[in-house]
Design a protein around this motif. Structure first.
Motif, mmCIF file in Angstrom:
data_model
loop_
_atom_site.group_PDB
_atom_site.id
_atom_site.type_symbol
_atom_site.label_atom_id
_atom_site.label_comp_id
_atom_site.label_asym_id
_atom_site.label_seq_id
_atom_site.Cartn_x
_atom_site.Cartn_y
_atom_site.Cartn_z
ATOM 1 N N UNK A 23 87.780 26.218 74.061
ATOM 2 C CA UNK A 23 88.323 25.430 75.172
ATOM 3 C C UNK A 23 87.693 25.837 76.494
ATOM 4 N N UNK A 24 87.425 27.131 76.675
ATOM 5 C CA UNK A 24 86.751 27.594 77.889
ATOM 6 C C UNK A 24 85.320 27.072 77.929
ATOM 7 N N UNK A 25 84.656 27.123 76.775
ATOM 8 C CA UNK A 25 83.278 26.642 76.702
ATOM 9 C C UNK A 25 83.175 25.190 77.142
ATOM 10 N N UNK A 26 84.046 24.334 76.601
ATOM 11 C CA UNK A 26 83.938 22.910 76.922
ATOM 12 C C UNK A 26 84.436 22.582 78.327
ATOM 13 N N UNK A 27 85.292 23.429 78.887
ATOM 14 C CA UNK A 27 85.760 23.216 80.256
ATOM 15 C C UNK A 27 84.758 23.708 81.294
ATOM 16 N N UNK A 28 84.114 24.820 81.017
ATOM 17 C CA UNK A 28 83.323 25.489 82.045
ATOM 18 C C UNK A 28 81.808 25.492 81.803
ATOM 19 N N UNK A 29 81.386 25.394 80.552
ATOM 20 C CA UNK A 29 79.977 25.623 80.235
ATOM 21 C C UNK A 29 79.241 24.371 79.786
ATOM 22 N N UNK A 30 79.849 23.621 78.880
ATOM 23 C CA UNK A 30 79.200 22.443 78.315
ATOM 24 C C UNK A 30 78.815 21.460 79.413
ATOM 25 N N UNK A 31 77.606 20.966 79.378
ATOM 26 C CA UNK A 31 77.026 20.022 80.339
ATOM 27 C C UNK A 31 76.716 20.647 81.690
ATOM 28 N N UNK A 32 76.976 21.957 81.854
ATOM 29 C CA UNK A 32 76.802 22.592 83.170
ATOM 30 C C UNK A 32 75.848 23.779 83.146
ATOM 31 N N UNK A 33 75.970 24.649 82.151
ATOM 32 C CA UNK A 33 75.214 25.903 82.152
ATOM 33 C C UNK A 33 73.728 25.672 81.876
ATOM 34 N N UNK A 34 72.861 26.596 82.331
ATOM 35 C CA UNK A 34 71.418 26.455 82.081
ATOM 36 C C UNK A 34 71.025 26.570 80.607
ATOM 37 N N UNK A 35 71.799 27.373 79.824
ATOM 38 C CA UNK A 35 71.443 27.545 78.416
ATOM 39 C C UNK A 35 72.688 27.867 77.603
ATOM 40 N N UNK A 36 72.890 27.153 76.487
ATOM 41 C CA UNK A 36 74.020 27.432 75.614
ATOM 42 C C UNK A 36 73.729 26.901 74.210
ATOM 43 N N UNK A 37 74.456 27.425 73.229
ATOM 44 C CA UNK A 37 74.266 26.965 71.858
ATOM 45 C C UNK A 37 75.005 25.652 71.639
ATOM 46 N N UNK A 38 74.478 24.857 70.728
ATOM 47 C CA UNK A 38 75.099 23.592 70.351
ATOM 48 C C UNK A 38 75.075 23.477 68.835
ATOM 49 N N UNK A 39 75.950 22.669 68.312
ATOM 50 C CA UNK A 39 75.964 22.389 66.873
ATOM 51 C C UNK A 39 76.333 20.929 66.674
ATOM 52 N N UNK A 40 75.644 20.291 65.730
ATOM 53 C CA UNK A 40 75.929 18.896 65.406
ATOM 54 C C UNK A 40 75.852 18.713 63.898
ATOM 55 N N UNK A 41 76.793 17.946 63.380
ATOM 56 C CA UNK A 41 76.793 17.622 61.959
ATOM 57 C C UNK A 41 76.387 16.174 61.736
ATOM 58 N N UNK A 42 76.446 15.756 60.460
ATOM 59 C CA UNK A 42 76.067 14.392 60.073
ATOM 60 C C UNK A 42 74.744 14.024 60.738
#
Length: 504
Positions: free
Chosen positions: A388-407
């Motif tokens: 929840x912290x990641x998606x509130x504060x980091x996702x779409x904002x930080x210079x570098x972060x891990x991501x995961x996608x399925x299908x």
């Protein structure tokens, strides 16, 4: 057997042929003719707090999604090549602009109580999905979902979109118009609900399904709250199939004569998002240096325990349109260091790499990447956040972060939804006019040649200067007893398509 894009758009295959393609089973595993009868005991992940029986709500439990997918029919389901197969819709046809799509319903489709399926039922269900599930689950506005006679439904989108049949896969579950009570689970799918208790269900064959009759008499679904418990259950013989149980359990089962490990390639992507608009990774040379600085084989070996394949910095590896002619990027630390120098990148400071314990191996992947990139002079401090912290504060904002996608199955889907300038989920803040033009051309293409060329342009640009490091694809791992035959082998949520499975 290949299918052209025109065959996909003008899909009119009979349900028997389509579902045989959709199953995508390995014929080598079938020693003789398929046998009718028996009960398949399936274990799937889920938690009691997230149990959901409304097919249009957020089905976050694997167990709930499995039950729903067998009881209800979506308009389309995942396929191999093409990557969209018919289900409740037997065919679909766009107008010349690729904005108005007409879906024809399968002949003879009925609900489990014997009532015929009509276009009014489908329209009501799709509009409800848009309302209950939200716009992210139904890409067409409520007023743009209409009936065209008793067995056709028209979906109209504001911009040309060749991907609409893919966008309605495995979520457009149809219920009877005005349904308010979903505990009875009156669907149109290959199995009907016989009993349900606390997330566990017994489903029995629907003898009147519009597709080829399932071979199994019944499927019993048991919910497990942890991967460990799920893996232990199949190892102990308590269930016949552990769905999406992961690499650790796969290693434990490997070599046992009574069990079989089913590997579904192109199941999950773990990677890095690097912000392209501004910040330390805005220079395309720096992003290329990062991609050249990782050892992909080592990552697949360490993070996925070998249950996976290396990737090439392009999202959508399972797409039949995936461009395999693009040279596989390999580790080149000397070239990576040279690019950092050319870009005047500051190697004297430490940069943050944010991650979260969401997908299996995601945190470990961040640590391995940080260790590898130290070899080119890029120092990373791995910071693990709660989701929840990641998606509130980091996702779409930080210079570098891990991501995961399925299908992982459509290069154009990811291009349009994650990398186009207008997307509200542009994880790398990638703004590229040539990329946007190629994406728009692919979405509105009227010929196979235009579509193919535009898709190649999209992938080439992503490879050359996009914001993602896509280093590998994890296999989906299922464990089955030796008796279970014809399980799905496609990645992602295609794992729930168990209607062709049987017991030897």
């Amino acid at each position: 057997m290949g299918f052209s894009r025109r065959q996909l758009i003008r899909s009119s295959l009979g349900m028997g042929a389509v579902l045989a393609l959709a199953a995508c089973s390995n014929g080598a595993e079938t020693p003789g003719p398929a046998r009718r009868g028996g009960t398949l005991r399936v274990g799937a992940l889920g938690t009691a707090a997230r149990i959901e029986r409304d097919p249009h709500a957020n089905l976050s439990n694997d167990s709930d999604f499995l039950i729903t997918s067998l009881v209800y029919d979506a308009l389309t389901v995942p396929g191999g090549n093409p990557n969209v197969a018919a289900r409740l819709a037997s065919s679909w046809e766009p107008d010349p602009e690729r904005r108005r799509w007409t879906f024809t319903l399968a002949g003879g489709a009925t609900f489990h109580d014997g009532a015929p399926v009509t276009s009014d039922d489908v329209v009501w269900s799709l509009r409800r999905l848009r309302t209950v599930g939200g716009a992210s689950k139904m890409p067409v506005a409520v007023d743009d979902i209409v009936a065209d006679g008793p067995n056709r439904v028209v979906l109209t989108v504001p911009e040309p979109n060749t991907q609409l049949p893919l966008l309605v896969r495995l979520m457009t579950f149809t219920v009877k118009k005005d349904t308010a009570d979903f505990t009875k689970a009156v669907g149109t799918g290959p199995f009907r609900l016989e009993s349900y208790q606390s997330g566990n269900a017994r489903l029995v064959r629907n003898e009147h399904w519009h597709g080829p009759a399932p071979l199994l008499d019944a499927i019993e679904v048991t919910m497990f709250e942890s991967v460990t418990a799920l893996g232990n259950a199949v190892l102990a013989g308590q269930i016949d199939l552990a769905s999406n149980v992961g690499a650790i359990a796969g290693r434990s089962a490997a070599g046992r004569g009574d069990l079989r490990v089913v590997r579904r390639s192109d199941d999950t992507m773990l990677g890095l998002a690097m912000r392209a608009a501004d910040g330390p990774f805005a220079d395309a040379r720096v992003r290329t240096a990062v991609r050249l600085g990782v050892d992909r084989n080592a990552l697949v070996s360490q993070v996925h325990s070998g249950y996976g394949q290396i990737a090439n910095d392009i999202l959508g590896t399972g797409d039949p349109m995936y461009d395999k002619s693009i040279a596989q990027r390999t580790r080149d630390t000397d070239r990576a260091k040279s690019l950092l120098r050319e870009a005047n990148f500051d190697t004297g400071r430490t940069y943050q790499l944010y991650t979260k314990a969401e997908a299996p191996g995601e945190v470990e992947s961040a640590k391995v990447i940080a260790s590898q990139l130290a070899d080119i002079g890029l120092r990373l401090d791995v910071l693990t956040q709660e989701s929840n912290v990641f998606y509130d504060q980091t996702w779409l904002k930080a210079p570098m972060y891990t991501v995961s996608w399925g299908t992982n199955d459509s290069t154009l889907f990811y291009a349009n939804n994650l990398m186009s300038s207008a997307s509200n989920r542009n994880e790398t803040a990638f703004k590229d006019a040539e990329f946007d033009a190629a994406t728009a051309k692919a979405l509105s293409a009227r010929s196979d040649s235009d579509y193919t060329q535009a898709c190649r342009d999209v992938q080439r640009i992503q490879y050359e200067r996009g914001g993602y490091l896509v280093w590998g694809m994890a296999d989906g791992v299922d464990i089955a007893t030796s008796r279970v035959r014809d399980l799905p082998t496609l990645g992602g949520f295609a794992r729930v398509q168990l209607e062709r499975a049987w017991l030897a």
